[in-house]
Motif scaffolding. Sequence first.
Motif, short mmCIF file in Angstrom:
data_model
loop_
_atom_site.label_atom_id
_atom_site.label_comp_id
_atom_site.label_asym_id
_atom_site.label_seq_id
_atom_site.Cartn_x
_atom_site.Cartn_y
_atom_site.Cartn_z
N UNK A 177 0.86 -1.18 0.00
CA UNK A 177 0.00 0.00 0.00
C UNK A 177 0.90 1.23 0.00
N UNK A 178 0.68 2.12 -0.94
CA UNK A 178 1.32 3.43 -0.89
C UNK A 178 0.36 4.41 -0.23
N UNK A 196 4.34 11.61 -8.82
CA UNK A 196 3.92 10.28 -9.28
C UNK A 196 4.26 9.23 -8.23
N UNK A 197 3.42 8.24 -8.12
CA UNK A 197 3.65 7.14 -7.18
C UNK A 197 4.72 6.21 -7.72
N UNK A 198 5.91 6.26 -7.15
CA UNK A 198 6.96 5.32 -7.53
C UNK A 198 7.15 4.23 -6.48
N UNK A 217 -2.24 -3.03 -3.56
CA UNK A 217 -3.63 -2.79 -3.20
C UNK A 217 -4.10 -1.40 -3.55
N UNK A 218 -3.16 -0.49 -3.83
CA UNK A 218 -3.54 0.85 -4.22
C UNK A 218 -2.95 1.92 -3.34
N UNK A 243 4.03 2.26 2.52
CA UNK A 243 5.06 3.25 2.24
C UNK A 243 4.53 4.63 2.54
N UNK A 244 5.20 5.33 3.46
CA UNK A 244 4.79 6.69 3.82
C UNK A 244 3.83 6.68 4.98
#
Length: 414
Positions: A177-178, A196-198, A217-218, A243-244
């Motif tokens: 999951x980001x 952008x999601x890296x 998962x998004x 992440x984050x």
Amino acid sequence: MIPVDEALALVLDNIDPLPTETIDFDDACGRLLREDVASDMDMPPFARSAVDGFALRAEDVASVPARLTVVGEVPAGTLPDFRVGVREAAQIMTGAPVPEGADAVQMVENSKWVDADVEILTPVKAHQNVAPKGSEVRKGDIVLRRGTRLDPPAVAVAATVGKTRLEVGPRPKVAVIATGDELVAPSETPGPGQIRNSNGFSLVAQCRSAGAETSFLGVARDDEASLETLIREGLDFDILLLSGGVSMGRFDLVEKVLETFGVRFLFDAVQLKPGKPLVFGLGDGTLVFGLPGNPVSTMVTFELFVRTALARLEGAEDPTRALLSATLEKKLRNRGVRRAFVPGWVRTGESGELHAFPIATRGSGDIVAFSKSNALLIVPEEIDKLEAGDDVRFYPLDSFLIKEDLWQAGRNPS
């Protein structure tokens, strides 16, 4: 904030390997073997010719040239039904059984035909170019050890001994999951304040390179409802990576939401650079890692902690990647009391020695600079710098071998 080694020990002490599964040997490359494999026969199962040539008695060619009568031929895959006698020879192919009576094989290059006979031009010693029966492996010998990471040669060994089903560690299932309102899809053009999601995709790539079955998962937004929805789904996996959202800012909600699901935290900060705000906790059958949001921090903490956890879940007794040493070519500094893992480039010298070059970087958000590295150069927490010429330990990245060819082309990313 706890030391790196203590944090890693806490992770490993709280992991039980997943149950063993049995799979077809030809699907086993990359998997961790969980049984010893023994040979079901002697290898070779007969005295085997190592070359194309002529099977003969060494004493008959002690004086050369020696003319011998050819009494037959032995192609690979056949068993000779004749015997080689005095001053006789048999034409033989590589891998074929040496007929009885012969004790050596002379290469075809050292012979010539004379009518129906063969003339041997060079002497051979007894047993030359012959692999005796059982000289490689005896029936019952262990040919693959429990704990082996199966590679193509290991698959070939399994095939050779007829072991068509293998007990292996399962592929751990990982959810990624980001988090963050600022993230947009890679296909979109970021607006003001967006990126952008890296991280989500780099983590999926790292997990898959480590052999895990991985699902993205998004992106969870910076609100509890969004996080709850994705975390609930992620806690059904063996490992949940977020992440984050694990720093100390007002909108960093990950730990708060995880607590509502009963996740017990073992640490929430590590003396590591980059990667200080690393969180590790235990759910109900799920290992939970909250990784920092900066791209380089995300990838470094995965390498040091998550990759190791994945290997332990597979059943590895020593899951940590071995550290290597090189001669440092440029000074390295370490400000503060955290162990630093600096992106670097390691290459071989003329005599095979290793040389390490730090790569200039703008910090833990500089993923472009990090992408040029093939190693993480380590500056211990107890010192503030390493000088050029010092030995430096380094963590080899997957690209350590793959990217070596860039040096041969004269391109130096440092």
